[in-house]
Scaffold this motif. Structure first.
Motif, PDB file in Angstrom:
ATOM      1  N   LYS A  31      42.906  -7.171  14.798  1.00  0.00           N
ATOM      2  CA  LYS A  31      44.052  -7.826  14.461  1.00  0.00           C
ATOM      3  C   LYS A  31      44.917  -6.968  15.070  1.00  0.00           C
ATOM      4  CE  LYS A  31      44.770  -6.815  10.335  1.00  0.00           C
ATOM      5  NZ  LYS A  31      44.625  -6.444   8.769  1.00  0.00           N
ATOM      6  N   ASN A  32      44.721  -5.269  15.816  1.00  0.00           N
ATOM      7  CA  ASN A  32      45.438  -4.850  16.086  1.00  0.00           C
ATOM      8  C   ASN A  32      45.067  -4.031  16.896  1.00  0.00           C
ATOM      9  OD1 ASN A  32      47.563  -4.251  14.554  1.00  0.00           O
ATOM     10  ND2 ASN A  32      46.980  -3.466  12.839  1.00  0.00           N
ATOM     11  N   PRO A  33      44.267  -4.639  18.538  1.00  0.00           N
ATOM     12  CA  PRO A  33      43.473  -3.340  19.223  1.00  0.00           C
ATOM     13  C   PRO A  33      44.655  -3.101  20.279  1.00  0.00           C
ATOM     14  CG  PRO A  33      44.616  -5.783  20.040  1.00  0.00           C
ATOM     15  CD  PRO A  33      45.105  -5.811  18.343  1.00  0.00           C
ATOM     16  N   HIS A  34      43.674  -1.461  20.217  1.00  0.00           N
ATOM     17  CA  HIS A  34      44.873   0.111  20.722  1.00  0.00           C
ATOM     18  C   HIS A  34      44.595  -0.662  21.922  1.00  0.00           C
ATOM     19  CE1 HIS A  34      46.806   0.121  16.564  1.00  0.00           C
ATOM     20  NE2 HIS A  34      45.460   0.169  16.518  1.00  0.00           N
ATOM     21  N   HIS A  35      43.220  -0.144  22.163  1.00  0.00           N
ATOM     22  CA  HIS A  35      43.263   0.378  23.691  1.00  0.00           C
ATOM     23  C   HIS A  35      43.191  -0.955  24.524  1.00  0.00           C
ATOM     24  CE1 HIS A  35      41.214   2.192  27.065  1.00  0.00           C
ATOM     25  NE2 HIS A  35      40.647   2.997  26.797  1.00  0.00           N
ATOM     26  N   PRO A  36      43.730  -0.543  26.712  1.00  0.00           N
ATOM     27  CA  PRO A  36      43.894  -1.534  26.620  1.00  0.00           C
ATOM     28  C   PRO A  36      42.901  -2.619  27.204  1.00  0.00           C
ATOM     29  CG  PRO A  36      45.238   0.018  27.700  1.00  0.00           C
ATOM     30  CD  PRO A  36      44.154   0.632  26.262  1.00  0.00           C
ATOM     31  N   TYR A  37      41.650  -2.015  27.070  1.00  0.00           N
ATOM     32  CA  TYR A  37      40.127  -2.376  27.623  1.00  0.00           C
ATOM     33  C   TYR A  37      39.725  -3.512  26.179  1.00  0.00           C
ATOM     34  CZ  TYR A  37      35.226  -3.247  28.260  1.00  0.00           C
ATOM     35  OH  TYR A  37      33.945  -4.118  28.930  1.00  0.00           O
ATOM     36  N   THR A  38      40.092  -3.140  25.037  1.00  0.00           N
ATOM     37  CA  THR A  38      39.264  -3.903  24.342  1.00  0.00           C
ATOM     38  C   THR A  38      40.772  -5.211  24.260  1.00  0.00           C
ATOM     39  OG1 THR A  38      39.615  -1.991  22.469  1.00  0.00           O
ATOM     40  CG2 THR A  38      39.785  -3.744  21.421  1.00  0.00           C
ATOM     41  N   LYS A  39      42.165  -4.731  24.304  1.00  0.00           N
ATOM     42  CA  LYS A  39      42.974  -5.776  24.558  1.00  0.00           C
ATOM     43  C   LYS A  39      42.823  -6.627  25.209  1.00  0.00           C
ATOM     44  CE  LYS A  39      48.260  -6.631  24.217  1.00  0.00           C
ATOM     45  NZ  LYS A  39      48.459  -7.157  23.209  1.00  0.00           N
ATOM     46  N   ALA A  40      42.030  -6.872  26.718  1.00  0.00           N
ATOM     47  CA  ALA A  40      41.963  -8.089  27.254  1.00  0.00           C
ATOM     48  C   ALA A  40      40.813  -7.943  27.497  1.00  0.00           C
ATOM     49  CB  ALA A  40      41.814  -6.705  28.969  1.00  0.00           C
ATOM     50  N   LEU A  41      39.812  -7.361  26.143  1.00  0.00           N
ATOM     51  CA  LEU A  41      38.803  -8.598  25.921  1.00  0.00           C
ATOM     52  C   LEU A  41      38.847  -9.701  24.689  1.00  0.00           C
ATOM     53  CD1 LEU A  41      35.782  -5.553  25.638  1.00  0.00           C
ATOM     54  CD2 LEU A  41      35.688  -6.958  26.706  1.00  0.00           C
ATOM     55  N   PHE A  85      39.116   3.515  32.693  1.00  0.00           N
ATOM     56  CA  PHE A  85      39.254   2.199  32.723  1.00  0.00           C
ATOM     57  C   PHE A  85      40.643   2.923  33.489  1.00  0.00           C
ATOM     58  CE2 PHE A  85      41.782  -1.731  30.807  1.00  0.00           C
ATOM     59  CZ  PHE A  85      40.391  -2.154  30.780  1.00  0.00           C
ATOM     60  N   ASN A  86      40.907   3.809  34.321  1.00  0.00           N
ATOM     61  CA  ASN A  86      42.475   3.933  35.080  1.00  0.00           C
ATOM     62  C   ASN A  86      42.150   3.124  35.984  1.00  0.00           C
ATOM     63  OD1 ASN A  86      41.288   5.957  36.909  1.00  0.00           O
ATOM     64  ND2 ASN A  86      41.339   7.570  35.865  1.00  0.00           N
ATOM     65  N   PRO A  87      40.950   2.609  36.985  1.00  0.00           N
ATOM     66  CA  PRO A  87      41.136   1.919  38.491  1.00  0.00           C
ATOM     67  C   PRO A  87      41.771   0.592  37.811  1.00  0.00           C
ATOM     68  CG  PRO A  87      39.135   2.603  37.620  1.00  0.00           C
ATOM     69  CD  PRO A  87      39.186   3.167  36.893  1.00  0.00           C
ATOM     70  N   ARG A  88      41.390  -0.119  36.553  1.00  0.00           N
ATOM     71  CA  ARG A  88      41.329  -1.262  35.933  1.00  0.00           C
ATOM     72  C   ARG A  88      42.850  -1.690  34.623  1.00  0.00           C
ATOM     73  NH1 ARG A  88      35.311  -3.438  33.995  1.00  0.00           N
ATOM     74  NH2 ARG A  88      36.871  -5.781  34.779  1.00  0.00           N
ATOM     75  N   CYS A  89      43.441  -0.120  34.758  1.00  0.00           N
ATOM     76  CA  CYS A  89      44.915  -0.144  33.528  1.00  0.00           C
ATOM     77  C   CYS A  89      45.811  -0.347  35.091  1.00  0.00           C
ATOM     78  CB  CYS A  89      44.552   0.851  33.064  1.00  0.00           C
ATOM     79  SG  CYS A  89      45.194   1.031  31.277  1.00  0.00           S
ATOM     80  N   ALA A  90      46.558  -0.768  33.679  1.00  0.00           N
ATOM     81  CA  ALA A  90      48.182  -1.717  33.939  1.00  0.00           C
ATOM     82  C   ALA A  90      48.676  -0.442  33.099  1.00  0.00           C
ATOM     83  CB  ALA A  90      48.801  -3.063  33.445  1.00  0.00           C
ATOM     84  N   LYS A  91      48.513   0.319  32.565  1.00  0.00           N
ATOM     85  CA  LYS A  91      48.660   1.567  31.998  1.00  0.00           C
ATOM     86  C   LYS A  91      48.864   2.872  32.601  1.00  0.00           C
ATOM     87  CE  LYS A  91      50.303   0.232  27.035  1.00  0.00           C
ATOM     88  NZ  LYS A  91      51.226   0.448  25.880  1.00  0.00           N
ATOM     89  N   ALA A  92      48.020   2.772  33.548  1.00  0.00           N
ATOM     90  CA  ALA A  92      47.363   4.261  33.783  1.00  0.00           C
ATOM     91  C   ALA A  92      49.293   5.242  34.276  1.00  0.00           C
ATOM     92  CB  ALA A  92      46.185   3.832  34.748  1.00  0.00           C
ATOM     93  N   ASP A  93      48.685   5.764  34.395  1.00  0.00           N
ATOM     94  CA  ASP A  93      49.557   7.225  34.683  1.00  0.00           C
ATOM     95  C   ASP A  93      49.015   8.065  35.427  1.00  0.00           C
ATOM     96  OD1 ASP A  93      49.636   8.871  32.695  1.00  0.00           O
ATOM     97  OD2 ASP A  93      51.343   8.042  31.967  1.00  0.00           O
ATOM     98  N   TYR A  94      49.569   9.219  35.598  1.00  0.00           N
ATOM     99  CA  TYR A  94      49.327  11.068  35.991  1.00  0.00           C
ATOM    100  C   TYR A  94      48.450  11.472  34.516  1.00  0.00           C
ATOM    101  CZ  TYR A  94      52.445  12.999  32.862  1.00  0.00           C
ATOM    102  OH  TYR A  94      52.984  13.468  31.999  1.00  0.00           O
ATOM    103  N   LEU A  95      48.841  11.078  33.624  1.00  0.00           N
ATOM    104  CA  LEU A  95      47.849  11.638  32.572  1.00  0.00           C
ATOM    105  C   LEU A  95      46.654  11.393  33.181  1.00  0.00           C
ATOM    106  CD1 LEU A  95      47.882  13.761  30.425  1.00  0.00           C
ATOM    107  CD2 LEU A  95      48.423  12.059  28.992  1.00  0.00           C
TER     108      LEU A  95
END
Ligand code: ATP
Ligand code: MG
Length: 318
Positions: A245-255, A286-296
């Motif tokens: 219902k509520n996936p929070h991690h970008p990887y879970t959402k993508a899956l 997950f940063n190499p595949r993540c659209a949200k990844a920033d400096y942090l």
């Protein structure tokens, strides 16, 4: 509030030594397995699902190195146990249902003899009483035509029937926890559904089941809780309905978005591949595949934090 977990993997890290260098395969992973629940561990090939559960049984490759953490079962840290103590746990308290049933079945024993061996090892009963228990246990796992087929050898059985024999052996030993490592990958879809339904029936009788799969779609209707793994990390864990219902991690959402909605039709998929374990990623795995990844995300590794009703390891959860 839930009761305490029956089995808990706490801040556990494992490395594999390759050419005198230790590469991390499990990084600070946390799992809580509760009595009478099916907990699915989901992730792509090589993310560390099998290593996580093999750590619980202490059946690890010789080049593995435990780098930290605890595995708590019945208030004791399994990692401190000797091989002798582990023999009392493996099969008896925690049983493994492997992907390939032939790794657990003895090809030279009939179904009856495999079961008799387990039953007589774990219960003080005569051979005749053990035979009755064997038949009852096989019936409980819906092994067909028990009276005739109990004399079969493993090679005379289909894959689904072999898995039923292994599940029967775990039940005959009265194991509390059944770890099923991709138990249905080698089976066709109908048999797969039957085995998963059987696992559900067994958990309703109070057993704890850890179900490993790379297919999130498979466990949607069969699990109570899900842990999503990515490259040796647990990136999200939640109750199954909550996770969908509520996936929070970008990887879970993508899956979830990559699950086929109709047969043969795929939605948006995830770009790229997980990095090999020998590659060192700084920050979030997950940063190499993540659209949200920033400096942090490129500088720090996120740990599991509460987000609504889930635990999520992400600096920018949905
Ligand atoms: N004996 C070994 N020596 C070196 N590397 C290994 C060994 N066993 C496993 N690995 C590596 O450890 C990592 C984790 O492996 P693991 O078997 O736990 O993955 P998995 O999630 O179960 O994958 P799969 O879905 O393919 O079964 C992988 O990168 C794998 O290649
Ligand atoms: Mg595996």
């Amino acid at each position: 509030m839930r009761e305490n977990p029956l089995l808990e993997i706490k801040n556990f890290s494992l490395g594999l030594e390759i050419d005198k260098k230790v590469y991390p395969v499990l990084k600070n992973v946390n799992f809580s397995f509760f009595k009478g629940k099916i907990h699915a561990i989901v992730g792509e090939s090589g993310c560390g699902k099998t290593m996580s559960v093999m750590s619980v049984l202490k059946l690890l490759p010789r080049n593995s190195r435990i780098l930290g953490g605890k595995i708590i079962f019945e208030n004791e840290n399994i990692l401190d146990f000797s091989e002798k103590q582990m023999l009392k746990i493996r099969g008896r308290k925690i049983a493994l249902i492997p992907q390939d049933p032939m790794t657990s079945l003895n090809p030279l024993y009939t179904v009856e003899n495999q079961l008799l061996e387990v039953i007589m090892l774990h219960n003080e009963v005569s051979r005749d009483q053990a035979k009755k228990i064997a038949i009852k246990t096989l019936e409980s796992v819906e092994f067909k035509d028990v009276k005739n087929r109990i004399k079969s050898y493993p090679h005379e059985l289909s894959g689904g029937m072999k898995q039923r024999v292994i599940i029967a052996m775990a039940l005959a030993a009265n194991a509390d926890i059944l770890i099923a490592d991709e138990p249905t990958t080698a089976l066709d879809v109908t048999i797969q559904a039957q085995i998963l339904k059987l696992l559900m029936k067994i958990k309703e009788q109070g057993k704890t089941i850890v179900l490993i799969t790379h297919d999130l779609g498979v466990v949607a209707q069969y699990s109570d809780d899900i842990s999503i793994m990515y490259l040796g990390h647990v990136v999200e864990r939640a109750a199954t309905n909550e996770l969908f219902k509520n996936p929070h991690h970008p990887y879970t959402k993508a899956l979830i978005e990559a699950l086929p909605v109709k047969k043969g039709k795929k939605l948006k998929n995830i770009v790229g591949q997980p990095a090999p374990i020998t590659e060192n990623i700084t920050g979030c795995p997950f940063n190499p595949r993540c659209a949200k990844a920033d400096y942090l995300c490129f500088s720090q590794i996120p740990t599991l934090k509460n987000v609504h009703n889930s635990n999520v390891a992400c600096f920018h959860p949905y």
